[in-house]
Design an enzyme around this catalytic site. Sequence first.
Site, mmCIF file in Angstrom:
data_model
loop_
_atom_site.group_PDB
_atom_site.id
_atom_site.type_symbol
_atom_site.label_atom_id
_atom_site.label_comp_id
_atom_site.label_asym_id
_atom_site.label_seq_id
_atom_site.Cartn_x
_atom_site.Cartn_y
_atom_site.Cartn_z
ATOM 1 N N ASP A 33 0.646 -1.210 -0.057
ATOM 2 C CA ASP A 33 0.061 -0.046 0.172
ATOM 3 C C ASP A 33 0.749 1.157 -0.078
ATOM 4 O OD1 ASP A 33 -1.892 2.114 0.807
ATOM 5 O OD2 ASP A 33 -3.287 0.434 1.077
ATOM 6 N N HIS A 59 -7.147 -6.891 0.375
ATOM 7 C CA HIS A 59 -6.094 -5.684 0.265
ATOM 8 C C HIS A 59 -5.016 -6.332 0.976
ATOM 9 C CE1 HIS A 59 -3.833 -2.075 0.156
ATOM 10 N NE2 HIS A 59 -4.177 -1.676 1.359
#
Length: 257
Positions: free
Chosen positions: A65, A236
């Site tokens: 991320d 994610h």
Amino acid sequence: MWHRVAPALAQHFSLIMPDLPGYGWSGAPGSDATHAPYTKRAMANAMIELMEALGHVHFRLAGHDRGGRVAYRLALDHPGRLAKLATLDIVPTWAMWHHMDARLANRAWHWMFLALPAPFPETMIGKDPLFFFDSRAAAGTKIKSLSAFDPRALAHYHAFFSDPVRIHATCEDYRAGRTTDLTHDEESRATAKKITCPMLAIWGGAGGIPAETDDPLATWREWAAAVQGFAIDSGHYLAEEAPQATAEALIAFFTRP
């Protein structure tokens, strides 16, 4: 976030796992009009300073991320530093903003919200920061539940995100992404600068943001000279939702000659 993969990685590598500026328990310095020191270029420079202080000039790098964005900017700005690069569940910032269609915006609406001028997002989040954090975190998992996270890790995240200074730092990170980071990506793209070290891009096939884009690997091939990659059965949070598959992918890539 690395606690479920670190033991496997530690069998092969010395691990240095810093929190980015403004995150976890790292310092949260004030920012300027360009949102430095929360630009990915500034964060990458901070990572290099840290690694040099610990005696490492040339190293392998993996980032998830926001850390992945710092990692690929470091690779572009300092091509001699990295032996190999791995990014987890991202596509470049340029691709995110230039390909922000209705589908992606529905998944990544926080990109626009957090990038709004201060103090609007800080004030809204500050009314109930844990509701905001938990809602976003659960939505990013494959199972749409906070049970994907170890309770001890979740407690750490809650402590960090209960601090108004760190909420502001998080917003500054996203403001940098919308402005200075995007400019840096556009400059790299205009000059055809590419990541020169071998690169691995992995992403969550069930809930990860790259899965909402057309072809993550094809996107990365526009930015890197030698890139391989694939989806992992995860949302994610690859290192926490699919630790075995994530560790195996990183070990295979980083140990390969």
